[in-house]
Design a protein around this motif. Sequence first.
Motif, PDB file in Angstrom:
ATOM      1  N   ALA A   1      -8.224 -18.158 -10.185  1.00 46.37           N
ATOM      2  CA  ALA A   1      -8.567 -17.512 -11.454  1.00 46.37           C
ATOM      3  C   ALA A   1      -7.310 -17.038 -12.178  1.00 46.37           C
ATOM      4  O   ALA A   1      -7.178 -17.220 -13.398  1.00 46.37           O
ATOM      5  N   LEU A   2      -6.382 -16.438 -11.434  1.00 49.82           N
ATOM      6  CA  LEU A   2      -5.137 -15.964 -12.046  1.00 49.82           C
ATOM      7  C   LEU A   2      -4.310 -17.124 -12.587  1.00 49.82           C
ATOM      8  O   LEU A   2      -3.746 -17.046 -13.690  1.00 49.82           O
ATOM      9  N   GLN A   3      -4.230 -18.203 -11.834  1.00 48.62           N
ATOM     10  CA  GLN A   3      -3.459 -19.364 -12.284  1.00 48.62           C
ATOM     11  C   GLN A   3      -4.089 -19.992 -13.525  1.00 48.62           C
ATOM     12  O   GLN A   3      -3.379 -20.421 -14.446  1.00 48.62           O
ATOM     13  N   SER A   4      -5.399 -20.025 -13.579  1.00 51.92           N
ATOM     14  CA  SER A   4      -6.085 -20.546 -14.766  1.00 51.92           C
ATOM     15  C   SER A   4      -5.825 -19.649 -15.974  1.00 51.92           C
ATOM     16  O   SER A   4      -5.624 -20.139 -17.092  1.00 51.92           O
ATOM     17  N   ALA A   5      -5.829 -18.329 -15.748  1.00 58.73           N
ATOM     18  CA  ALA A   5      -5.555 -17.388 -16.844  1.00 58.73           C
ATOM     19  C   ALA A   5      -4.133 -17.563 -17.358  1.00 58.73           C
ATOM     20  O   ALA A   5      -3.888 -17.527 -18.577  1.00 58.73           O
ATOM     21  N   ILE A   6      -3.189 -17.774 -16.458  1.00 59.95           N
ATOM     22  CA  ILE A   6      -1.796 -18.009 -16.858  1.00 59.95           C
ATOM     23  C   ILE A   6      -1.695 -19.284 -17.687  1.00 59.95           C
ATOM     24  O   ILE A   6      -0.999 -19.322 -18.711  1.00 59.95           O
ATOM     25  N   ALA A   7      -2.398 -20.331 -17.262  1.00 61.03           N
ATOM     26  CA  ALA A   7      -2.381 -21.587 -18.020  1.00 61.03           C
ATOM     27  C   ALA A   7      -2.991 -21.408 -19.407  1.00 61.03           C
ATOM     28  O   ALA A   7      -2.507 -21.994 -20.390  1.00 61.03           O
ATOM     29  N   PHE A   8      -4.027 -20.577 -19.518  1.00 59.86           N
ATOM     30  CA  PHE A   8      -4.663 -20.339 -20.815  1.00 59.86           C
ATOM     31  C   PHE A   8      -3.728 -19.561 -21.737  1.00 59.86           C
ATOM     32  O   PHE A   8      -3.628 -19.858 -22.932  1.00 59.86           O
ATOM     33  N   VAL A   9      -3.033 -18.562 -21.198  1.00 63.96           N
ATOM     34  CA  VAL A   9      -2.055 -17.803 -21.990  1.00 63.96           C
ATOM     35  C   VAL A   9      -0.942 -18.724 -22.482  1.00 63.96           C
ATOM     36  O   VAL A   9      -0.520 -18.657 -23.638  1.00 63.96           O
ATOM     37  N   ASN A  10      -0.468 -19.600 -21.592  1.00 63.99           N
ATOM     38  CA  ASN A  10       0.568 -20.561 -21.987  1.00 63.99           C
ATOM     39  C   ASN A  10       0.077 -21.461 -23.117  1.00 63.99           C
ATOM     40  O   ASN A  10       0.809 -21.741 -24.071  1.00 63.99           O
TER      41      ASN A  10
ATOM     42  N   ASN B   1     -15.648 -33.091 -27.145  1.00 62.97           N
ATOM     43  CA  ASN B   1     -14.289 -32.643 -27.409  1.00 62.97           C
ATOM     44  C   ASN B   1     -13.897 -31.612 -26.353  1.00 62.97           C
ATOM     45  O   ASN B   1     -14.629 -31.408 -25.379  1.00 62.97           O
ATOM     46  N   VAL B   2     -12.785 -30.925 -26.546  1.00 56.89           N
ATOM     47  CA  VAL B   2     -12.278 -30.017 -25.520  1.00 56.89           C
ATOM     48  C   VAL B   2     -13.243 -28.865 -25.244  1.00 56.89           C
ATOM     49  O   VAL B   2     -13.324 -28.359 -24.117  1.00 56.89           O
ATOM     50  N   THR B   3     -13.997 -28.434 -26.237  1.00 48.90           N
ATOM     51  CA  THR B   3     -14.932 -27.324 -26.040  1.00 48.90           C
ATOM     52  C   THR B   3     -16.268 -27.774 -25.442  1.00 48.90           C
ATOM     53  O   THR B   3     -17.119 -26.939 -25.134  1.00 48.90           O
ATOM     54  N   SER B   4     -16.450 -29.079 -25.281  1.00 49.23           N
ATOM     55  CA  SER B   4     -17.686 -29.581 -24.677  1.00 49.23           C
ATOM     56  C   SER B   4     -17.729 -29.316 -23.177  1.00 49.23           C
ATOM     57  O   SER B   4     -18.786 -29.361 -22.559  1.00 49.23           O
ATOM     58  N   ARG B   5     -16.568 -29.098 -22.597  1.00 50.53           N
ATOM     59  CA  ARG B   5     -16.463 -28.832 -21.161  1.00 50.53           C
ATOM     60  C   ARG B   5     -15.957 -27.409 -20.945  1.00 50.53           C
ATOM     61  O   ARG B   5     -15.017 -26.977 -21.608  1.00 50.53           O
ATOM     62  N   THR B   6     -16.565 -26.698 -20.035  1.00 49.06           N
ATOM     63  CA  THR B   6     -16.036 -25.377 -19.690  1.00 49.06           C
ATOM     64  C   THR B   6     -14.644 -25.558 -19.087  1.00 49.06           C
ATOM     65  O   THR B   6     -14.393 -26.528 -18.374  1.00 49.06           O
ATOM     66  N   PRO B   7     -13.723 -24.619 -19.311  1.00 50.82           N
ATOM     67  CA  PRO B   7     -12.297 -24.938 -19.159  1.00 50.82           C
ATOM     68  C   PRO B   7     -11.658 -24.652 -17.811  1.00 50.82           C
ATOM     69  O   PRO B   7     -10.537 -25.100 -17.577  1.00 50.82           O
ATOM     70  N   LEU B   8     -12.301 -23.920 -16.901  1.00 58.70           N
ATOM     71  CA  LEU B   8     -11.561 -23.359 -15.778  1.00 58.70           C
ATOM     72  C   LEU B   8     -10.918 -24.425 -14.888  1.00 58.70           C
ATOM     73  O   LEU B   8      -9.743 -24.294 -14.514  1.00 58.70           O
ATOM     74  N   PHE B   9     -11.656 -25.461 -14.549  1.00 59.22           N
ATOM     75  CA  PHE B   9     -11.101 -26.504 -13.684  1.00 59.22           C
ATOM     76  C   PHE B   9      -9.922 -27.202 -14.358  1.00 59.22           C
ATOM     77  O   PHE B   9      -8.899 -27.472 -13.718  1.00 59.22           O
ATOM     78  N   ASN B  10     -10.040 -27.459 -15.649  1.00 58.38           N
ATOM     79  CA  ASN B  10      -8.972 -28.150 -16.372  1.00 58.38           C
ATOM     80  C   ASN B  10      -7.746 -27.251 -16.544  1.00 58.38           C
ATOM     81  O   ASN B  10      -6.605 -27.727 -16.490  1.00 58.38           O
TER      82      ASN B  10
END
Length: 282
Positions: free
Chosen positions: A12-21, A117-126
């Motif tokens: 979860a933390l790594q995904s949050a870091i990727a989202f901030v980036n 499109n990108v919002t068609s899939r929930t993002p956490l795994f990506n």
Amino acid sequence: ECMALAGAWGMALQSAIAFVNFLCGFSGRTFFLLATAGLFIISLWLLTRQLWQAEERENYRWLYLAILFWLVLLGMQFFVVLYSGGYYYGDWWMHFDIAQIFLGLQKTDTVYFGTYNVTSRTPLFNLFSSYYLALLENSFAVYQITAILPGVFLTLLIPLFLRPSLIPLAFFLVAFSPYLSNIITYPWPKVLATVYILTGIYFYLDLRNNPRTRVYSLSGIGCGVSWGLAFLSHPSAILYVIAPIIDNLWVNRKNLALVVRQLFFPLILMIAVCLPWYLWGI
């Protein structure tokens, strides 16, 4: 408990870091290297604190099975050059390509199969995949190795639900079943969603069985965050949010105030976890 949940919270933390980036538009791996170094230092600090706390020693030899399980999955991925068969191609390719969007290497308005499109899939795994693609190397091999980590962390949750004496046998039967190995080998978000569904169930059961007088508690926080992360992994996880709500309404049908006290805070947290993604999508 800390050991079992470390993988789930780490992803979860790594995904949050990727989202901030992604939101900040940083390029290169500098941000990810600094973030990883920070996580490593925090982990060492927490680990040294835990080691000095008096706690009964339990049998942790089953951890060798976890390492063996990871090596087996890693070996299986070496023989998978391309995911094909069963019309799987579209799924894994789309997830890999959306990870490129989070790396800033693909346009956010990319349309897949004329519909998605990108919002068609929930993002956490990506997002989780993009973290390691940015940190190590943007290659399919790194994507494959990253994709098996949720499966390994899924099996580490087994001790949360069993007596210590049953853990080695249960881990062996679950982890090395051909069915689970096949599911984990193929990169898709449902395995990641299962991780947070199980952590949500764990915290919910503690919340239900040990009523608090306060609206918020550590179990409430764990439950709400897990529900939000499960939904951000795969939309079908909403069923495992609805089920505990129905269960709580039935168990506490004569005390609706307790229902509100137990569920209000987790549901608010779930919305808070999901909100940044949907605000960006709008």
